[in-house]
Design a protein around this motif. Structure first.
Motif, PDB file in Angstrom:
ATOM      1  N   VAL A  92       4.285  -1.784  14.230  1.00 23.62           N
ATOM      2  CA  VAL A  92       4.539  -0.732  13.242  1.00 23.62           C
ATOM      3  C   VAL A  92       3.322  -0.627  12.328  1.00 23.62           C
ATOM      4  N   TYR A  93       2.899   0.593  12.086  1.00 22.70           N
ATOM      5  CA  TYR A  93       1.695   0.858  11.314  1.00 22.70           C
ATOM      6  C   TYR A  93       2.008   1.781  10.138  1.00 22.70           C
ATOM      7  N   GLU A 111       0.829  -1.199   0.000  1.00 22.87           N
ATOM      8  CA  GLU A 111       0.000   0.000   0.000  1.00 22.87           C
ATOM      9  C   GLU A 111       0.866   1.251   0.000  1.00 22.87           C
ATOM     10  N   ALA A 112       1.958   1.226   0.753  1.00 21.92           N
ATOM     11  CA  ALA A 112       2.870   2.373   0.777  1.00 21.92           C
ATOM     12  C   ALA A 112       3.444   2.635  -0.609  1.00 21.92           C
ATOM     13  N   ILE A 113       3.782   1.572  -1.330  1.00 21.69           N
ATOM     14  CA  ILE A 113       4.344   1.733  -2.674  1.00 21.69           C
ATOM     15  C   ILE A 113       3.310   2.340  -3.617  1.00 21.69           C
ATOM     16  N   VAL A 114       2.052   1.923  -3.494  1.00 24.93           N
ATOM     17  CA  VAL A 114       0.999   2.517  -4.324  1.00 24.93           C
ATOM     18  C   VAL A 114       0.906   4.016  -4.074  1.00 24.93           C
ATOM     19  N   TYR A 115       0.902   4.421  -2.811  1.00 25.21           N
ATOM     20  CA  TYR A 115       0.808   5.851  -2.502  1.00 25.21           C
ATOM     21  C   TYR A 115       2.060   6.596  -2.951  1.00 25.21           C
ATOM     22  N   ASP A 116       3.194   5.923  -2.949  1.00 24.21           N
ATOM     23  CA  ASP A 116       4.395   6.555  -3.477  1.00 24.21           C
ATOM     24  C   ASP A 116       4.273   6.766  -4.980  1.00 24.21           C
ATOM     25  N   GLN A 137      13.308   1.390   7.255  1.00 26.03           N
ATOM     26  CA  GLN A 137      12.402   1.948   8.257  1.00 26.03           C
ATOM     27  C   GLN A 137      11.778   0.878   9.140  1.00 26.03           C
ATOM     28  N   ILE A 138      11.358  -0.234   8.538  1.00 23.42           N
ATOM     29  CA  ILE A 138      10.470  -1.132   9.282  1.00 23.42           C
ATOM     30  C   ILE A 138      11.015  -2.525   9.561  1.00 23.42           C
ATOM     31  N   ASP A 139      12.123  -2.934   8.952  1.00 24.00           N
ATOM     32  CA  ASP A 139      12.584  -4.318   9.135  1.00 24.00           C
ATOM     33  C   ASP A 139      12.735  -4.684  10.613  1.00 24.00           C
ATOM     34  N   ALA A 140      13.486  -3.884  11.345  1.00 16.98           N
ATOM     35  CA  ALA A 140      13.724  -4.203  12.755  1.00 16.98           C
ATOM     36  C   ALA A 140      12.424  -4.139  13.552  1.00 16.98           C
ATOM     37  N   ASN A 184       3.459   7.601   5.753  1.00 19.67           N
ATOM     38  CA  ASN A 184       4.721   7.289   6.424  1.00 19.67           C
ATOM     39  C   ASN A 184       4.449   6.125   7.363  1.00 19.67           C
ATOM     40  N   TYR A 185       5.491   5.637   8.020  1.00 20.11           N
ATOM     41  CA  TYR A 185       5.317   4.563   8.998  1.00 20.11           C
ATOM     42  C   TYR A 185       5.394   5.121  10.403  1.00 20.11           C
ATOM     43  N   ALA A 186       4.683   4.459  11.317  1.00 20.33           N
ATOM     44  CA  ALA A 186       4.652   4.900  12.707  1.00 20.33           C
ATOM     45  C   ALA A 186       4.889   3.707  13.630  1.00 20.33           C
ATOM     46  N   LYS A 187       5.817   3.875  14.562  1.00 21.69           N
ATOM     47  CA  LYS A 187       6.023   2.899  15.628  1.00 21.69           C
ATOM     48  C   LYS A 187       5.089   3.277  16.765  1.00 21.69           C
TER      49      LYS A 187
END
Length: 327
Positions: free
Chosen positions: A45-46, A14-19, A264-267, A32-35
Motif C-alpha cells: 500500500v502506497y 505524511e497523509a495527516i500533514v496533507y490533510d 483504508q490501510i490496516d488490512a 489518497n492511498y493506493a493498493k
C-alpha cells in the motif's frame, strides 16, 4: 506520484500533514492511498500524492499559471543554516534570501525550474525577494495569506527536512505576475523525524512557533519568513491559523481522519509483503503518532495564548510551562 517509504505509519503522518493543508485550504497536493499489484501480485500500500506540475498549476491557478521552481539547497548548501552562502563560498539561493541583483547568484533556484522560465521571469523573482527582504509592501510580491497557511501547517508538523532547516529544500517556489508563493512537498520526516542539533519528544512537542527553524538558524537567516513573523498583523493571522490546527486536533476532525486512514490501510498493511515492520509495531506507532499530535496541539495552543514561550530562547530561559513529553 506514489510515495512508499515504509508504507505504514510513516505515510500516515505524511497523509495527516496533507490533510491539515486541505483543512486550512492551502495550495497543496491532493492525496489518497493506493493498493499496488503487479501482474496480480500484491506489492503493498502506497501513499499517492498529486505531483506538483502542470495539472496541479491548472487546478490551483488556472490556465494563466505562472512559473514553478523546486530549489535544492542540499548539494550547494548542506549544513549551511544561514545567509546565502554555501561551504565553498558560492551562493545558496535556496534559502530564498535576497543576495544581490545578479541573476547568476540564484542559480540554485533556476536549476530547479519545473516550467520553461527565462531571464525575464527570473528578474521578477529576484525583484520580489529584494522587496520581501526590505519588508516593503510584502503583500504586493507575496501571496501572504497562502504562505501563512503554509507556515502554520509546516510549523505545527515540525518538519525540518525543508526550508526551515539547513538543507533548504523540499518545497516549491511559485511565481505569478511578480508574486511569490510556497507549495509544500515531502513530509515523511515530519513530527520530529528529522532534526539537527538533537531531537527528543519534548523538542518536537514544544517546537517554538515564532522561531520555527533548526537550532542554528535565526529569522535573519530566513528573510522570506521574517517579513511575516516580524509584522504584527501577519503574526496574528499566522497564530489564528495555528489555533485552527489545534482545533483540528481537539474537535474530533483528526480522530475522524485517523479512523478513515486506519480503515483504508490496516488490512493492507497487515498483508503487505514489503512491510519493514510487523503489524503490531505499525499499530503501536500509529497510536503513538496520535499521542504526539495531541501533545503538540496542547503546546501550540499554549504558545498562541502566551502561557508557553513561543520562541526557542524563551523556552530555554524558562521551561517550566512546557508540555511534558517525558513518557
Amino acid at each position: 506520484m506514489l510515495n512508499n517509504n515504509y508504507a505504514d505509519a510513516t505515510n500516515m503522518k505524511e497523509a495527516i500533514v496533507y490533510d491539515m493543508f486541505a483543512y486550512l485550504d492551502a495550495d497543496a497536493s491532493l492525496y489518497n492511498y493506493a493498493k499496488v499489484s503487479v501482474n496480480g501480485e500484491y506489492w503493498g500500500v502506497y501513499l499517492a500524492l498529486e505531483a506538483v506540475e502542470e495539472r496541479f498549476l491548472l487546478r490551483n491557478y488556472g490556465a494563466a499559471a505562472g512559473e514553478l521552481y523546486k530549489p535544492e539547497g542540499v548539494n550547494g548548501g548542506r549544513g549551511m543554516g544561514g545567509g546565502g552562502m554555501n561551504a565553498s563560498g558560492s551562493t545558496n539561493s535556496a534559502t530564498l534570501n535576497y543576495i544581490d541583483d545578479d541573476l547568476d547568484s540564484y542559480e540554485t533556484i533556476w536549476d530547479g525550474a519545473v516550467t520553461d522560465s527565462g531571464k525575464k521571469d527570473h528578474k521578477r523573482v529576484v525583484a520580489a525577494l529584494k522587496q520581501i527582504a526590505a519588508q516593503d509592501d510584502v503583500a504586493s510580491v507575496m501571496d501572504v495569506d497562502n504562505v501563512l497557511r503554509y507556515m502554520a501547517v509546516h510549523t505545527f508538523a515540525v518538519n525540518l527536512d525543508s526550508l526551515s532547516g539547513s538543507m533548504s529544500h523540499n518545497y516549491y517556489l511559485y511565481e505569478q505576475d511578480g508574486r511569490l508563493n510556497l507549495i509544500p512537498w515531502d513530509y515523511n520526516l515530519a513530527w520530529g523525524g528529522f532534526s539537527q542539533g538533537g531531537s527528543d519528544a519534548s523538542r518536537t512537542v514544544n517546537f517554538a512557533i515564532d522561531t520555527p527553524f533548526s537550532g542554528n538558524i535565526s529569522l535573519d537567516d530566513r528573510s522570506f519568513f521574517a517579513a511575516l513573523l516580524e509584522n504584527e498583523t501577519y503574526l496574528a493571522q499566522y497564530h489564528a491559523y495555528l489555533q485552527q490546527l489545534c482545533d483540528y486536533v481537539t474537535d474530533g476532525t483528526l480522530q475522524a481522519v485517523y479512523n478513515r486512514i486506519r480503515n483504508q490501510i490496516d488490512a493492507l498493511v497487515e498483508s503487505d509483503p514489503t512491510a519493514f515492520y510487523t503489524y503490531d509495531e505499525y499499530d503501536t506507532a500509529a497510536e503513538e503518532l496520535m499521542t504526539v499530535l495531541v501533545r503538540r496541539a496542547e503546546s501550540v495552543a499554549g504558545q498562541v495564548d502566551g502561557t508557553i514561550p513561543s520562541t526557542t530562547a524563551g523556552q530555554q530561559a524558562d521551561s517550566s510551562a512546557l508540555v511534558d513529553a517525558s513518557d
